[in-house]
Design an enzyme around this catalytic site. Structure first.
Site, mmCIF file in Angstrom:
data_model
loop_
_atom_site.group_PDB
_atom_site.id
_atom_site.type_symbol
_atom_site.label_atom_id
_atom_site.label_comp_id
_atom_site.label_asym_id
_atom_site.label_seq_id
_atom_site.Cartn_x
_atom_site.Cartn_y
_atom_site.Cartn_z
ATOM 1 N N ASP A 1 1.336 6.073 5.750
ATOM 2 C CA ASP A 1 0.395 5.157 5.106
ATOM 3 C C ASP A 1 0.925 4.526 3.818
ATOM 4 O O ASP A 1 0.210 3.793 3.147
ATOM 5 C CB ASP A 1 -0.931 5.888 4.855
ATOM 6 C CG ASP A 1 -2.133 4.975 5.024
ATOM 7 O OD1 ASP A 1 -1.981 3.902 5.648
ATOM 8 O OD2 ASP A 1 -3.213 5.321 4.523
ATOM 9 N N LYS B 1 0.845 -1.200 0.000
ATOM 10 C CA LYS B 1 0.000 0.000 0.000
ATOM 11 C C LYS B 1 0.879 1.248 0.000
ATOM 12 O O LYS B 1 1.742 1.408 0.861
ATOM 13 C CB LYS B 1 -0.919 -0.021 1.233
ATOM 14 C CG LYS B 1 -1.741 1.256 1.443
ATOM 15 C CD LYS B 1 -2.709 1.131 2.625
ATOM 16 C CE LYS B 1 -3.381 2.457 2.958
ATOM 17 N NZ LYS B 1 -4.312 2.362 4.112
ATOM 18 N N ASP C 1 -2.842 10.002 4.007
ATOM 19 C CA ASP C 1 -4.241 9.585 4.145
ATOM 20 C C ASP C 1 -4.993 10.577 5.037
ATOM 21 O O ASP C 1 -4.924 10.510 6.258
ATOM 22 C CB ASP C 1 -4.303 8.170 4.747
ATOM 23 C CG ASP C 1 -5.740 7.650 4.840
ATOM 24 O OD1 ASP C 1 -6.649 8.318 4.312
ATOM 25 O OD2 ASP C 1 -5.930 6.570 5.444
ATOM 26 N N GLU D 1 -9.560 3.498 1.951
ATOM 27 C CA GLU D 1 -8.996 3.675 0.608
ATOM 28 C C GLU D 1 -7.921 2.659 0.282
ATOM 29 O O GLU D 1 -7.684 2.367 -0.893
ATOM 30 C CB GLU D 1 -8.429 5.100 0.476
ATOM 31 C CG GLU D 1 -6.999 5.300 1.000
ATOM 32 C CD GLU D 1 -6.831 5.057 2.497
ATOM 33 O OE1 GLU D 1 -7.842 5.079 3.230
ATOM 34 O OE2 GLU D 1 -5.681 4.834 2.932
ATOM 35 N N ASP E 1 -12.371 6.734 3.639
ATOM 36 C CA ASP E 1 -11.188 6.469 4.464
ATOM 37 C C ASP E 1 -10.766 4.999 4.391
ATOM 38 O O ASP E 1 -9.682 4.646 4.861
ATOM 39 C CB ASP E 1 -11.456 6.888 5.913
ATOM 40 C CG ASP E 1 -10.182 7.079 6.724
ATOM 41 O OD1 ASP E 1 -9.094 7.085 6.111
ATOM 42 O OD2 ASP E 1 -10.292 7.224 7.960
ATOM 43 N N ARG F 1 -7.727 -0.541 0.629
ATOM 44 C CA ARG F 1 -8.222 -1.736 -0.070
ATOM 45 C C ARG F 1 -8.593 -1.425 -1.523
ATOM 46 O O ARG F 1 -8.555 -2.315 -2.361
ATOM 47 C CB ARG F 1 -9.401 -2.327 0.722
ATOM 48 C CG ARG F 1 -10.595 -1.424 0.815
ATOM 49 C CD ARG F 1 -11.559 -1.840 1.924
ATOM 50 N NE ARG F 1 -11.037 -1.495 3.252
ATOM 51 C CZ ARG F 1 -11.638 -1.782 4.398
ATOM 52 N NH1 ARG F 1 -12.777 -2.446 4.401
ATOM 53 N NH2 ARG F 1 -11.097 -1.431 5.546
ATOM 54 N N LYS G 1 -10.612 12.277 8.381
ATOM 55 C CA LYS G 1 -10.140 11.864 9.704
ATOM 56 C C LYS G 1 -10.143 13.066 10.652
ATOM 57 O O LYS G 1 -10.236 14.213 10.222
ATOM 58 C CB LYS G 1 -8.698 11.351 9.602
ATOM 59 C CG LYS G 1 -8.529 10.020 8.896
ATOM 60 C CD LYS G 1 -7.063 9.591 8.919
ATOM 61 C CE LYS G 1 -6.828 8.294 8.180
ATOM 62 N NZ LYS G 1 -7.487 7.127 8.786
HETATM 63 N N1 BES Z 1 -4.495 4.124 6.937
HETATM 64 C C1 BES Z 1 -5.661 3.801 7.689
HETATM 65 C C2 BES Z 1 -5.389 2.741 8.758
HETATM 66 C C3 BES Z 1 -4.511 3.183 9.904
HETATM 67 C C4 BES Z 1 -5.081 3.763 11.030
HETATM 68 C C5 BES Z 1 -3.158 2.982 9.866
HETATM 69 C C6 BES Z 1 -4.271 4.154 12.082
HETATM 70 C C7 BES Z 1 -2.348 3.370 10.919
HETATM 71 C C8 BES Z 1 -2.911 3.954 12.021
HETATM 72 C C9 BES Z 1 -6.742 3.275 6.764
HETATM 73 O O1 BES Z 1 -6.754 3.821 5.489
HETATM 74 C C10 BES Z 1 -8.046 3.609 7.392
HETATM 75 O O2 BES Z 1 -8.332 4.771 7.503
HETATM 76 N N2 BES Z 1 -8.801 2.595 7.775
HETATM 77 C C11 BES Z 1 -10.067 2.788 8.369
HETATM 78 C C12 BES Z 1 -11.028 1.795 7.765
HETATM 79 C C13 BES Z 1 -12.456 2.061 8.121
HETATM 80 C C14 BES Z 1 -12.925 3.358 7.514
HETATM 81 C C15 BES Z 1 -13.284 0.900 7.609
HETATM 82 C C16 BES Z 1 -9.920 2.561 9.873
HETATM 83 O O3 BES Z 1 -9.148 1.674 10.264
HETATM 84 O O4 BES Z 1 -10.519 3.290 10.618
HETATM 85 ZN ZN ZN Z 2 -4.946 4.489 4.769
HETATM 86 MN MN MN Z 3 -7.858 5.622 5.374
#
Ligand code: BES
Ligand code: ZN
Ligand code: MN
Length: 493
Positions: free
Chosen positions: A275, A252, A257, A336, A334, A338, A264
């Protein structure tokens, strides 16, 4: 830049610091060079892993006791931590020698020990000082591993070289992750990857927006829409002569992000330059392949973009069509990672590899489940999952298996498209994994969710506060596993 490590039969003359291993007890392991157990005990030195104590020495100006824990439990992880402690204690000195190899139990693997010590030392000496007016870089000009007379030191040299290649690869990944998103856009990431890959002789292909559109990379382009920065897809290929098998790596590469329109919080965004940690791991690991020379073709894919809430951004409810034709309803922008991985995994499948391994800072839920020090490990093939788990374990980058329960798959059913990009409220790491599984077809595949371990909040053994470069060591360990490389852990194994 990186710490030079060398081998010697004896303690070099005039060395500033001599570090000797002390087991729990405290108990000396091998020659103490004048160190006495009583001295240690009165200073309440116990011999815990990584504990250090400086004393005046004879052989060297400073004699450094370094703890290795219970003598019978000394393994690669202990040696990495002890070596890291030696480097931290010798930070302001010029030369350090260590007899840490004496901590290896009789009949133990000395090559693995050399690797562990050199790796732990090299990784602990890493600093990202680019933006510091007054940096405090490691002053050490060299670390000497005292191998003793009994060993033919020449046999240990390849282990040292291997460690150096690993440290350089991890350092590159850390540099990329530590670089602020403002100065590491997707095109910057692509040029850094291009430069590093060409230097070592990898084949490089950088796919720009126009090509991404003609390839049908709707996931990547859908995420990139909200940003003024163009996206890139980085493809690196290592192909040694005679290779008959192929492994695909996918990382990734979200250079920042923000969450997109599903934005966020300020707090949630602070570390989001990280990220692209999975992509950095793929780039870092691949640059070490020509030196390590595994006899297998390796193709790396890094879909790189920002996730921003610009005026043209993908909106919740929009539908994207990914590389393999699967349509995705984006209900949370968010989620993103995947989306970009969907395209990259589909491209990886087209290489007809024997295995795919992806690494991604994918879910906060994985951090909730496993904390900051353990990666989540999922996949569709038990043999491959076990190989990745054990490679991660040997590398000192713990990964814990998580399930991909079939009964949760229906959480991804969409009203309007083939899939939606979020599951329910719970088990977020698993529903993310289930989403990715839709794009790997029948290819044996393992997924590492490195959201937690991609950064460290403290100096911890070979880790330094900030980017860890997690995944590089696991990938290189996996690609050094002959069973994996020659009989790649497919369904048949
Ligand atoms: N990059 C984030 C995941 C992340 C969160 C990495 C904190 C490191 C620290 C990812 O893109 C994300 O935002 N995931 C969301 C998914 C949700 C919206 C289904 C999450 O984990 O909140
Ligand atoms: Zn992310
Ligand atoms: Mn995200």
């Amino acid at each position: 830049m990186s710490l030079p490590v060398s081998l010697a039969a004896e303690v070099p003359h005039g060395v500033d610091v001599l570090a000797v291993p002390v087991a729990r007890g405290p108990a000396l392991l091998g020659d103490g060079y004048g160190l006495e157990v009583d001295q240690l005990a009165t200073r309440s030195f116990e011999g815990k892993v990584g504990e250090t104590l400086s004393l005046p020495g004879q052989e060297a100006a400073t004699l450094l006791a370094v703890g290795v824990g219970p003598a019978e439990e000394v393994d690669a992880d202990v040696l990495r931590r002890a070596a890291a402690a030696v480097v931290r204690a010798g930070w302001k000195r010029r030369s350090v020698a260590t007899t840490l190899l004496d901590a290896v139990p009789a009949g133990g693997d000395r090559e693995a020990a050399v690797r562990a010590v050199a790796e732990g030392a090299g990784l602990a000496a890493y600093r990202f000082t680019r933006y510091k007016s007054d940096p405090d870089p490691c002053r050490l000009e060299g670390l000497t591993l005292v191998a003793g007379e009994s060993e033919d030191a020449d046999d240990l040299v390849p282990a040292l070289e291997r460690a150096r290649a690993v440290v350089e690869a991890v350092s590159l990944a850390r540099d990329l992750v530590n670089e602020p998103a403002g100065s590491l856009t997707p095109s910057d990431l692509a040029s850094r990857a291009d430069e590093a890959a060409r230097r070592v002789g990898l084949e490089v292909q950088i796919i720009d927006e126009a090509e991404a559109a003609s390839l049908g990379l709707g996931g990547l382009l859908g995420v990139a829409r909200g940003s003024d920065e163009p996206c890139r897809l980085i493809k690196l290929t290592y192909e040694p002569p005679g290779a008959t098998r192929t492994v695909a790596l996918v990382g990734k590469g979200i250079t920042f992000d923000s969450g997109g329109l599903s934005i966020k919080t300020a707090e949630g965004m602070m570390a989001m330059k990280t990220d692209m940690g999975g992509g950095a791991a793929v780039i870092g690991a691949m640059t070490a392949l020509p030196a390590l020379a595994p006899p297998v073709k390796v193709v790396g894919f890094v879909p790189a973009t920002e996730n921003m809430p610009g005026g043209r951004a993908t909106k919740p409810g929009d539908v994207l069509t990914t590389r393999n034709g699967t349509t995705v309803e984006v209900l949370n922008t968010d989620a993103e990672g995947r989306l970009v991985l969907a395209d990259a995994l589909a491209l990886a499948v087209e290489e007809e590899p024997e295995a795919i391994v992806d690494l991604a800072t994918l879910t906060g839920a994985c951090i909730v489940a496993l904390g900051q020090k353990i990666s989540g490990l999922m996949g569709n093939d038990e043999g491959l999952i076990e190989r990745v788990r054990s490679a991660a374990q040997r590398a000192g980058e713990p990964a814990w298996p998580l399930p991909l329960p079939k009964e949760y798959r229906k959480q991804l059913d969409s009203e309007v498209a083939d899939l939606k990009n979020i599951g329910g409220r719970h088990a977020g790491a698993l529903t993310a994994g289930l989403f990715l599984e839709e794009f790997v077809g029948d290819v044996p595949w393992a997924h590492l969710d490195i959201a937690g371990p991609s950064r460290s909040d403290d100096d911890d053994g070979p880790l330094v506060k900030g980017a860890t470069g997690v995944g590089v060591r696991t990938l290189l360990e996996l690609l050094a596993d002959d069973g994996f490389v020659t009989g790649v852990g497919g369904k048949s194994t």
